[in-house]
Design an enzyme around this catalytic site. Structure first.
Site, PDB file in Angstrom:
ATOM      1  N   PRO A  57      13.923   5.082  12.457  1.00  0.00           N
ATOM      2  CA  PRO A  57      13.330   4.801  10.394  1.00  0.00           C
ATOM      3  C   PRO A  57      13.172   3.316  10.438  1.00  0.00           C
ATOM      4  O   PRO A  57      14.447   2.957  10.003  1.00  0.00           O
ATOM      5  CB  PRO A  57      14.229   5.896   9.320  1.00  0.00           C
ATOM      6  CG  PRO A  57      15.331   5.617   9.884  1.00  0.00           C
ATOM      7  CD  PRO A  57      15.509   6.166  11.458  1.00  0.00           C
ATOM      8  N   ASN A  58      12.424   2.503   9.350  1.00  0.00           N
ATOM      9  CA  ASN A  58      12.303   1.429   8.545  1.00  0.00           C
ATOM     10  C   ASN A  58      12.421   0.760  10.156  1.00  0.00           C
ATOM     11  O   ASN A  58      12.144  -0.527   9.875  1.00  0.00           O
ATOM     12  CB  ASN A  58      13.462   1.236   7.716  1.00  0.00           C
ATOM     13  CG  ASN A  58      13.477   2.699   6.536  1.00  0.00           C
ATOM     14  OD1 ASN A  58      12.646   2.662   6.235  1.00  0.00           O
ATOM     15  ND2 ASN A  58      14.860   2.727   6.459  1.00  0.00           N
TER      16      ASN A  58
ATOM     17  N   ARG B 255      12.064  -6.942   6.695  1.00  0.00           N
ATOM     18  CA  ARG B 255      12.596  -5.831   5.867  1.00  0.00           C
ATOM     19  C   ARG B 255      14.137  -6.920   5.544  1.00  0.00           C
ATOM     20  O   ARG B 255      14.304  -7.247   6.861  1.00  0.00           O
ATOM     21  CB  ARG B 255      12.799  -4.711   6.104  1.00  0.00           C
ATOM     22  CG  ARG B 255      14.372  -4.218   5.608  1.00  0.00           C
ATOM     23  CD  ARG B 255      14.087  -3.191   6.819  1.00  0.00           C
ATOM     24  NE  ARG B 255      15.544  -2.628   6.376  1.00  0.00           N
ATOM     25  CZ  ARG B 255      16.416  -1.837   7.505  1.00  0.00           C
ATOM     26  NH1 ARG B 255      16.230  -1.774   8.888  1.00  0.00           N
ATOM     27  NH2 ARG B 255      17.434  -0.786   7.110  1.00  0.00           N
TER      28      ARG B 255
ATOM     29  N   TYR C 176      17.919  -8.496   9.336  1.00  0.00           N
ATOM     30  CA  TYR C 176      17.734  -8.241  10.745  1.00  0.00           C
ATOM     31  C   TYR C 176      16.302  -9.823  11.424  1.00  0.00           C
ATOM     32  O   TYR C 176      16.208  -9.179  12.581  1.00  0.00           O
ATOM     33  CB  TYR C 176      16.385  -7.222   9.854  1.00  0.00           C
ATOM     34  CG  TYR C 176      17.579  -6.220   9.004  1.00  0.00           C
ATOM     35  CD1 TYR C 176      18.134  -5.108  10.363  1.00  0.00           C
ATOM     36  CD2 TYR C 176      17.418  -5.634   8.287  1.00  0.00           C
ATOM     37  CE1 TYR C 176      18.962  -3.846  10.391  1.00  0.00           C
ATOM     38  CE2 TYR C 176      18.030  -4.641   7.670  1.00  0.00           C
ATOM     39  CZ  TYR C 176      18.931  -3.435   8.608  1.00  0.00           C
ATOM     40  OH  TYR C 176      19.415  -2.830   8.686  1.00  0.00           O
TER      41      TYR C 176
ATOM     42  N   ASN D  90      17.876   3.540  19.022  1.00  0.00           N
ATOM     43  CA  ASN D  90      18.269   2.619  17.975  1.00  0.00           C
ATOM     44  C   ASN D  90      17.991   3.345  16.830  1.00  0.00           C
ATOM     45  O   ASN D  90      16.714   3.717  15.936  1.00  0.00           O
ATOM     46  CB  ASN D  90      17.668   0.815  17.551  1.00  0.00           C
ATOM     47  CG  ASN D  90      18.091   0.969  16.338  1.00  0.00           C
ATOM     48  OD1 ASN D  90      18.502   0.958  15.748  1.00  0.00           O
ATOM     49  ND2 ASN D  90      17.259  -1.123  16.200  1.00  0.00           N
TER      50      ASN D  90
ATOM     51  N   ALA E  90      19.341   4.248  10.351  1.00  0.00           N
ATOM     52  CA  ALA E  90      20.120   4.833   9.123  1.00  0.00           C
ATOM     53  C   ALA E  90      20.678   6.127   9.630  1.00  0.00           C
ATOM     54  O   ALA E  90      21.211   6.835   9.286  1.00  0.00           O
ATOM     55  CB  ALA E  90      19.965   4.835   7.832  1.00  0.00           C
TER      56      ALA E  90
ATOM     57  N   GLU F 273      23.011   3.732  22.884  1.00  0.00           N
ATOM     58  CA  GLU F 273      23.038   3.436  21.591  1.00  0.00           C
ATOM     59  C   GLU F 273      22.609   1.680  21.255  1.00  0.00           C
ATOM     60  O   GLU F 273      23.214   0.404  22.076  1.00  0.00           O
ATOM     61  CB  GLU F 273      23.811   4.203  21.202  1.00  0.00           C
ATOM     62  CG  GLU F 273      23.987   3.618  19.189  1.00  0.00           C
ATOM     63  CD  GLU F 273      24.924   4.543  18.554  1.00  0.00           C
ATOM     64  OE1 GLU F 273      26.016   4.956  19.122  1.00  0.00           O
ATOM     65  OE2 GLU F 273      25.285   3.642  17.807  1.00  0.00           O
TER      66      GLU F 273
ATOM     67  N   HIS G  17      21.960  -1.596  18.061  1.00  0.00           N
ATOM     68  CA  HIS G  17      21.604  -1.569  16.904  1.00  0.00           C
ATOM     69  C   HIS G  17      21.660  -3.341  17.378  1.00  0.00           C
ATOM     70  O   HIS G  17      21.926  -3.936  17.188  1.00  0.00           O
ATOM     71  CB  HIS G  17      22.930  -2.061  16.141  1.00  0.00           C
ATOM     72  CG  HIS G  17      23.773  -0.801  16.120  1.00  0.00           C
ATOM     73  ND1 HIS G  17      22.908   0.765  15.290  1.00  0.00           N
ATOM     74  CD2 HIS G  17      24.072   0.451  16.804  1.00  0.00           C
ATOM     75  CE1 HIS G  17      23.286   1.926  15.215  1.00  0.00           C
ATOM     76  NE2 HIS G  17      23.755   1.779  16.345  1.00  0.00           N
TER      77      HIS G  17
ATOM     78  N   ARG H 233      28.950  -4.960   7.736  1.00  0.00           N
ATOM     79  CA  ARG H 233      28.354  -4.621   6.407  1.00  0.00           C
ATOM     80  C   ARG H 233      28.739  -3.726   6.132  1.00  0.00           C
ATOM     81  O   ARG H 233      30.623  -3.224   5.709  1.00  0.00           O
ATOM     82  CB  ARG H 233      26.610  -3.651   7.006  1.00  0.00           C
ATOM     83  CG  ARG H 233      26.039  -5.078   7.481  1.00  0.00           C
ATOM     84  CD  ARG H 233      25.097  -4.545   7.820  1.00  0.00           C
ATOM     85  NE  ARG H 233      23.999  -4.841   6.779  1.00  0.00           N
ATOM     86  CZ  ARG H 233      22.453  -3.691   7.065  1.00  0.00           C
ATOM     87  NH1 ARG H 233      22.464  -3.146   8.363  1.00  0.00           N
ATOM     88  NH2 ARG H 233      22.007  -3.335   6.109  1.00  0.00           N
TER      89      ARG H 233
END
Lengths: 143, 143, 143, 143, 143, 143, 143, 143, 143, 143, 143, 143
Positions: free
Chosen positions: L9-10, L17, L22, L73, L76, L97, L99, L106
């Site tokens: 998502p996103n 964004r 990012y 990836n 969230a 995985e 990121h 964060r």
């Protein structure tokens, strides 16, 4: 008079996924048992499997006024979906939570169900046989 | 072939204790159902209720080699008795954990069972009907 | 009209066990005071001390319909016995939880009582005098 | 020889506030009982109610050397005021913590008292009768 | 140029309260030392002790624009008063948190200060001497 | 001069229960070793195994004044019985806590012992050999 | 018909305190808006700001029977004052909890409000505009 | 008469490492101030900086009987080294814990010091000036 | 055939450090006992004490293939050194964790050992005698 | 200029689901109010309800550059959807979190919102009226 | 232009230690791969392995101004060494955290890294191949 | 031979964004790099981005038997989706995985991944370059 059987995420893989935990029976086998049990009690039967939380929520909504009981195996949504729990809370019929394996015998995070506080009862750990038991149990509460 | 049914503390009060939670069926009613279920499957049946943790532990010990399955409603020992859990772990037969009400719908501390990780499966929330279901489930696993 | 006084594990040692915490009065001294208080109000009085959780549970069961109030010093069962809490919850009379010392002034784990949520009231920290106070308080609620 | 009775925040509303929890007796009723109990033992009696933590602290300070015992119902300060706890720790007389209702039977956060570790004893759950009991208990410890 | 010294609840008892922890020096002794230290640096000095959280908040407000530094011994408010922490956060001068004893060597709940994140620095454990040290430290930061 | 050996719940199953964890030596084997060790030091020896918490408490009470040391393998009571801990605290002799396996290498809940804070010392992980070691250790402390 | 607006500790500094969080509007600006909103609905209006928990409690008491609704910005008392929460619980009118900034976007401890469980509703994050909104909301619930 | 100053890991980088937190003064600057302070009181002075926990432990050991006080800035060992805490507990002289910045104003894990329970006192947040203050404080306690 | 005895931080102070906890026997006394025990079984013996975690890790590495068993008293590293735990996990011989005092009877943080899950067994609370016991226990497991 | 109103899972049931908590107004009623409020300010208005987390995320994405503000009632996603929180964080307009009931007055898990840290403000507890309030509040922030 | 590769405690055992987790490649194999990768990019290369936290800290210090990037496999220090985290925070170059196995698939305590918040990025689970990947990744960030 | 790249998502917003976290590379840029890497190894390549948890689950199901590795990836969903974790557990190929940023640098809740325990390895913090690295790593494990 109708029983709705709902299966959550990854249950479509049953029989092929981690058979040492979930066994080799397929979801079709389980559903066939549940359907037979419903029929034996004179109940209509409907089945839905979905990997989408939203579809499960909407299937519960649709059951309001059309199904007398819901048997639900929420899969991994058991442990995180407050939205499914809210949908079940808004459903007035009999609600049976079903698990193939015994979640307490596995990872720590599988020990708590966010769905459990709003269901009528829970059946866990009996594999494929649980499907027939859950339908019987639901019918028993409706009788 | 034998099924042992064990009931824990306070279950002797069933039918008179907090009926809004536990209903008005007595323990004798429940046991009669369980015994009938065992008989219908051709199983011998034995029942013990005790408010003493030690007696429950020893009944489990005695079942080793004499009973094919244990159905146990541990009452409040569910949440604290590691000793009963150890006894069940040492029993190789089928083990069904049974609860009359749905513990997750009650106080927070009733949501976790220390017994659950060592049983075959769990049935909760179906009241008196759970006794027959649990015997059927045990027999199903033995079949 | 009857008051039942129940004393839990290790209280039979009173007067000899850790006197810097529990004082030198014996349990017999305490029971005599409680009995006298009950008599002064015209109540029958019965006393049981047990180191067995199951016996305490069964004494509470037996009090249903035979005693108007229970005064209970659960000793260390205060902090772990959900089964005694369930038994007390099933008893409809007045229930007074009693402690000789002030548990909050001792180890951390003594600060929480699993029994407290189901009793009428609690008296703690007044040593031997608490026995008479507890009987008086129970009678006061029955009056 | 003097007993000081201290009532904390919101207790001035007694009898009108949430009567299903606190009953319909007013604080004046309670104080009258406490005063009578003190008089019956030949003790002077003083009463203060305050919604101000600072005033309660200072009343405890003032009791040093002037009162033989403090009976304190700290209201909601029970659960948060380390400053009142420190003031009580600095007071050498008898200290009785008093609650009208049974805090353990209510919200989770009412189960822990920050004041409890520094008092002589606690009385909780006996409503208006607790005021008289607390004075009697304090006198008993002074005798 | 001015230093404001603020002392919180129960510090007026200094020298008589639990001398095994806090020593026998009185608050007057401490304040005299602090005042002398301020004078030696050519600073005006003002002192306030209060058992009222609100008065301490308002003293901090009043210091905005009138005092160059605040030395504060918040007593038990250290561990609970987010309101004092907010007031200090709104004060732009130097802020020194001061404790007579070493809170970490006492009860667990004394180990965390809600005030600490908004002060310039902390001095703890040096008894009466800490008052002079704190004034010196504040002046040092202002130089 | 006497050593009392106490074994808690499920230890009567030793040798047959989960041998991959507990080994194949029986409790009789262990007790014979312990008895021999006691005899070799010129001590009397008594053994009790019980699955009842209350019987263990009472055996500890009986040891007051009659046994110089207690060696106790509390089994699963290790992790929950505050009542046994209180009984041991009231016993003034040498107290050795004994475990066959290494609890820390197993489930998380086995890592904390409520009994440990009141014993003289602990021996864990040496299987049958631990029984002899524990008696030797107790005698060593008595010498 | 009357609305009572209560502002807690440090809010008198509004406009000068940490303007990057709280903005440059003063409390007088906010109160003027709230008063105008009340007037536009034909309601009387009263305002109190206090840095003293006790004064806020007493203002809530005084509102019983004299004000139809309370709008309260408890400031830092939001996170610790069970006494204010108890006072609000004892007030039967409409209760609106108000925050200038969004507490959840700040320190972790600002995420939980002990007052929230007893209010009618909450408005947070709209700065000065929140005052008018809160009065409108209160009136809306009264209509 | 001697003061030992110990600096822990990464403090050798002082003045170049994250100057927005730690400032631009170097460790040499700080040590010069501390040495001067010791000299002004007529004390000998020794300094050690180490990034090795073991060397700090051994420096504390060596101070037993040779130094009257230790001033220690444990750097990040503050939050994890129980071994340094044990070494300090075994040192009978005056012990001052020193931090350049205010740990409570930084990451959550910096709020708790495992060393704090065994020191005489703590000084934090005053940067380079803290070194002189800590020596003065130690001398003050020795006087 | 060889036994390696490892002692962690601060144990070199034994006999002079906090004798009320650790007794007056020196480490040399303990080592002499352990060496004698090893000799009596026909084992070589080597001893290392270090305040450096890295040296202990490397001593464990060196023991791979050269020593049949390690007896280790990790001191305060018991509670924090995952690196020592990893080193022990990589060692295939017998591993005995040893403590002079009973850690559970002291501070809360001493109740959990990060080393315990990877050792063969643990001996705690028997002071100097534990050294001989630990060597005997290691030999017993090797036999 | 446009306002987007988003309603999350189960809100389509409004008016029929648990009316004792959520009231009898339907979602259509709420949306009509919100639309009217937007129109009264001269804003366009769009509404979406979805039981699918992914659809809500995409509606937020679509609002980037097309809507000036989002009013969102995330239903049960409030407590678990970090993905919706991330989507809102990537949206630069005004964001108002809206709840019909007061979540803090219900189950414990409803007290924390994962969405709250990234919104402009929150309105909770005002039922149907909240919809109009939220639109007004959003417009107020845009003005 | 230089890359520094740092390996923490127990990594010198690679290839012989728990090969079912860490594989049979030796550290020399891994280092050779990393060195080759550095060379292929035209970078100098240096390697250090240490079981001493202090040596790793000092190697990081030495890298300031001499190496463009650090690749670090901190071994078990990953989970406890705030001092290494502080050293890395003081290093301005590229920092890559490297693990041979996937820590999240192992014990619970391996899931959190105290080093992770201060590194540029993390690579875990790719065994020997990770060394080459980490050097490539570091060079990629430097390009 | 095929690599499946899944983005959660996103991630479709990438490049627009929160570019300070990012970066400004778009998802198309990242996918192009990953595709090129797959092609360079002679692998087919497929890409899916979805904001719907159910679609990601079903893409993982579809990869069973059709793709040799999955690079995912999860955005969230990393922190909450046990259902995706279960789907990955049922996939037997290589699982990486990925990121973009370093989650540990964060918010606190980003430090734990529910997906991590079931993947082969993790790459985090290398931005766009991570996509190519992850494909290379997957191929490396397949080789």
């Amino acid at each position: 008079m109708k029983i709705l059987l709902l299966d959550g995420p990854n249950l479509n893989l049953l029989g092929t996924r981690e058979p040492e935990i979930y066994g080799t029976d397929t979801l079709a086998d389980c559903v066939r048992d549940a359907a037979a049990a419903a029929a034996s009690h004179g109940y209509e039967f409907e089945h839905r499997q979905s990997n989408h939380e939203g579809e499960i929520i909407e299937a519960i909504h649709a059951a309001r006024g059309t199904a007398d009981a819901i048997v639900i195996n929420p899969g991994a949504f058991t442990h995180s979906s407050y939205a499914i729990a809210d949908a079940l809370a808004a459903y007035d019929g009999v609600k049976v939570e079903l698990h193939l394996s015994n979640p307490s015998a596995r990872e720590e995070w599988r020990r708590l169900s966010v769905v459990a506080p709003v269901v009528t009862g829970t059946i866990a750990g009996f594999g494929r046989a649980g499907y027939r038991m859950a339908v019987d149990a639901a019918v028993g509460r409706l009788a």
